[in-house]
Design a protein around this motif. Structure first.
Motif, mmCIF file in Angstrom:
data_model
loop_
_atom_site.group_PDB
_atom_site.id
_atom_site.type_symbol
_atom_site.label_atom_id
_atom_site.label_comp_id
_atom_site.label_asym_id
_atom_site.label_seq_id
_atom_site.Cartn_x
_atom_site.Cartn_y
_atom_site.Cartn_z
ATOM 1 N N MET B 198 37.560 57.922 38.187
ATOM 2 C CA MET B 198 37.526 57.167 39.433
ATOM 3 C C MET B 198 37.123 55.729 39.102
ATOM 4 S SD MET B 198 35.124 57.997 42.693
ATOM 5 C CE MET B 198 35.413 59.737 42.651
ATOM 6 N N LYS B 199 37.871 54.775 39.637
ATOM 7 C CA LYS B 199 37.526 53.367 39.413
ATOM 8 C C LYS B 199 37.358 52.697 40.757
ATOM 9 C CE LYS B 199 39.625 52.204 35.016
ATOM 10 N NZ LYS B 199 40.803 51.727 34.357
ATOM 11 N N ILE B 200 36.268 51.948 40.912
ATOM 12 C CA ILE B 200 36.081 51.206 42.166
ATOM 13 C C ILE B 200 36.674 49.819 41.923
ATOM 14 C CG2 ILE B 200 34.384 50.482 43.913
ATOM 15 C CD1 ILE B 200 34.296 53.545 43.274
ATOM 16 N N LEU B 201 37.761 49.531 42.615
ATOM 17 C CA LEU B 201 38.479 48.282 42.352
ATOM 18 C C LEU B 201 37.969 47.133 43.225
ATOM 19 C CD1 LEU B 201 42.076 49.828 42.206
ATOM 20 C CD2 LEU B 201 40.556 49.377 40.296
ATOM 21 N N GLU B 202 37.497 47.460 44.427
ATOM 22 C CA GLU B 202 36.979 46.405 45.322
ATOM 23 C C GLU B 202 35.774 46.924 46.081
ATOM 24 O OE1 GLU B 202 40.078 44.934 47.930
ATOM 25 O OE2 GLU B 202 41.339 44.413 46.204
ATOM 26 N N ILE B 203 34.855 45.998 46.363
ATOM 27 C CA ILE B 203 33.638 46.368 47.106
ATOM 28 C C ILE B 203 33.429 45.323 48.211
ATOM 29 C CG2 ILE B 203 31.110 46.535 46.943
ATOM 30 C CD1 ILE B 203 31.667 47.481 43.987
#
Lengths: 406, 252
Positions: B198-203
């Motif tokens: 899982m990659k968090i691309l934007e926050i």
């Protein structure tokens, strides 16, 4: 003529041995007549089931459908089905055409999931094709536009469901989404393919088409021809069809039917083995006869009978025994096969469990192979087998034979 | 002098197990503190979101849109708004999951092996929607190392399951040192096999909360599949009514 008379007399001189040799041939022939009639019946049954339930005589689908078939690729459904069916209806060489869409379903039972196979069909058109009405064991066919379903009788029994009950089924749509839908069970069906009755549910294409996001699409169009004009119809349909359509005659669709040809080939070898086995009895009895009749052979040889005539004498004996044995075997085989071709052989214990593409009742069918090839081959093999000991008789020297055995 | 030297080494040797235990303990305490801060940052008490899932697989790409409401640690409703899934809902009540389809008279409880099934064909399973909201309830955590990924300095945390009743027996998490948010997660089976990434691309930041708004999930057991979650809208200020999370409400 003289040789024929002598050979017949010799057969009756050793009647017990002759009967023994003939019996071996008869048993082999009777077995093979039955086996070839049985496999002929299986082929006929399988062809009928495949044409009614699986492929029709001509199958039309998207060219990529077959390689993705295990995933039930509804997104590869062919468009414009209704218009195309009307075109097919207007053709003189088409007897019936139906749209079919197979899709996967799941029935939730407490903590378990039971996989099902759904068919979205046109029940009116199917009456001229698979004839679902005649296979109904209870209730009626679903009405178009009503949320009704018919279930395989065995499936309904497994799920403890009856006509009038409600069933909710989770299924996948052409947009790859899932939907869970409740249906009223309008009827139970018992199709000849027993394995299908354990997992199949049938719904009206008109009811479910929109819910499957298919509208006027279907994954397959199956066609039955008039007077078996299959190849000419395939060629004709291919001319006008879109390039990405796969149009094939049922014989070119990979099904278990192609294995039946292989089975027949294997049975040919089994038959040959049976005949050789039966021929060993002829070889050994002929051999014994020759040993017993050395003096007689010496005498007839001294009286002027040539080696060729002696050889022919023994071959004629073997030929007559094998003809008699074959005729008796053929009669025995027919005696078994003819009644069974009316009553059928109940295979339901096997076909209900395994999906062979066969119906529960197999009717043995007599054919050219069982009626002509089997008897001729039996006579030929048995007669040729007698050559081995018969040749020995020609090597007996008259003087030696008379001296030794006097 | 030589004797003193040996005495010194012996003294160090006697101390070392204690020192290592202390280092380990401090690593665990640090990891627990990171996780606590992370969860305080990312998990508001209630939230309403609108978003989409972009599913890529061997059949192509499709987009599923949805609205979702959550309350506390264990109540959540998802309602799908895309054409193919319109009106379908998933309800989570504590550890129980239910599926609602408008065309069916029944609600499907998701239990047993069905928990491992994919959510709407995505790279997430129903099991991913359950479990304790705090990772510390289910995992022993420790700081493994520090790494720079996606242009951010991160702690690399190792999570080991305390019991067998969790979806993943181990996880590796990359936590942004500055923002205290997850940047990347690797989830493993008991055998050590990598199951999901899982990659968090934007926050996005809303008040004191930092909400991941674009997440890429890849099921490593499937070839060429991915699911990208995008949050179009989220609201962490308007309270969500508790009665929204019931089986009675599900069919309305």
């Amino acid at each position: 003529m003289k040789l024929m008379k002598m050979s017949r007399r010799n057969i009756f001189r050793n009647l017990r041995r002759s009967v023994l040799s003939g019996s071996a041939i008869a048993i082999a022939v009777a077995t093979m007549v039955f086996l070839f009639a049985f496999i002929g019946g299986m082929k006929k049954d399988m062809a009928q089931q495949i044409q009614d339930m699986v492929t029709g005589e001509v199958r039309i689908q998207h060219q990529d459908y077959e390689k993705n078939e295990n995933f039930f690729p509804l997104y590869l459904a062919i468009p414009g089905v209704d218009a195309y069916l009307q075109t097919l209806d207007s053709r003189a060489d088409v007897q019936a055409a139906v749209p079919r869409t197979a899709f996967p379903g799941v029935y939730f039972q407490e903590d378990e999931q039971k996989p099902l196979l759904g068919w979205a069909v046109d029940f009116v058109r199917e009456e001229k094709f698979a004839g679902f009405q005649k296979h109904l064991v209870e209730g009626s066919l679903p009405k178009d536009g009503e949320r009704e379903v018919i279930l395989g009788a065995t499936l309904a029994q497994d799920l403890n469901l009856k006509v009038g009950n409600e069933i909710s089924i989770l299924y996948r749509t052409a947009k790859l989404s899932s939907n869970y839908m409740s249906f009223r069970i309008s009827g139970l069906i018992s199709l000849p393919l027993g394995a299908m009755n354990k997992k199949l549910f049938l719904v009206s294409r008109q009811t479910l088409g929109a819910k499957l996001f298919l509208e006027d699409r279907a994954t397959q169009i199956l066609v039955k021809t008039r007077e078996g004009q299959v190849d000419s119809l395939v060629q004709s349909l291919k001319k006008d069809a879109p390039k990405d359509w796969d149009i094939r005659s049922w014989e070119n669709v990979p099904t278990l039917y192609s294995f039946m040809g292989l089975a027949e080939f294997i049975y040919d070898f089994i038959a040959l083995f049976f005949y050789l086995l039966a021929s060993t009895v002829i070889i050994s009895t002929t051999m014994m006869v020759i040993f017993e009749r050395v003096r007689e052979i010496g005498t007839i040889s001294a009286l002027g009978m040539t080696e060729k005539e002696i050889l022919r004498l023994f071959l004629l004996e073997a030929f007559q025994i094998s003809v008699a044995g074959t005729l008796v075997g053929l009669a025995l085989g027919l005696l078994v096969v003819i009644p069974l071709s009316y009553t059928g052989i109940d295979m339901r214990a096997l076909t209900d469990k395994l999906d062979f593409g066969l119906s529960g009742l197999i009717y043995p069918a007599l054919n050219f192979r069982s009626l002509v090839i089997v008897p001729l081959a039996a006579i030929l093999v048995a007669t040729l087998a007698a050559l081995i000991p018969a040749r020995r008789s020609t090597r007996i020297q008259p003087v030696e034979a008379l001296r030794t055995y006097s | 002098m030589k004797k003193n030297w040996w005495m010194f080494i012996l003294f160090l040797g006697m101390l070392s197990p204690g020192i290592f235990a202390q280092i380990e303990e401090s690593s665990q305490a640090k990891a627990q503190s990171i996780i606590t801060q992370l969860e305080n940052n990312q998990n508001p008490p209630f939230m309403t979101i609108s978003g989409s899932m972009k599913l890529k697989d061997r059949f192509g790409t499709r987009i599923i849109t949805l609205d979702s409401w959550s309350l506390g640690d264990d109540k959540m409703v998802m309602e799908f708004t895309s054409d193919a899934e319109y009106g379908q809902k998933i309800l989570r009540l504590k550890d129980d999951l239910y599926l609602y389809y408008p065309d069916a008279d029944k609600i499907i409880p998701i239990r047993g092996s069905a928990l491992g099934d994919s959510v709407m064909g995505s790279d997430m399973s129903y099991e991913d929607l359950t479990g304790n909201k705090s990772l510390l309830d289910s995992y022993d955590v420790s700081v493994k190392t520090e790494e720079r990924i996606m242009d951010r300095d991160c702690w690399v945390l190792e999570l080991k399951a305390k019991s067998r009743d969790v979806a993943y027996s181990a996880q590796t998490m990359w936590i942004d040192k500055q923002l205290f948010v997850t940047r990347q997660v690797h989830q493993f089976a008991r055998s050590g096999r990598l199951l999901r990434t899982m990659k968090i691309l934007e926050i996005s930041t809303e008040g004191k909360y930092k909400i991941p708004t674009r997440i890429l999930v890849e099921d490593q057991l499937k070839r060429g599949t991915s699911t990208e979650f995008t949050l179009v809208k989220f609201d962490v200020t308007t309270p969500v009514a508790a009665n929204k999370f019931s089986l009675q409400e599900l069919g309305k």
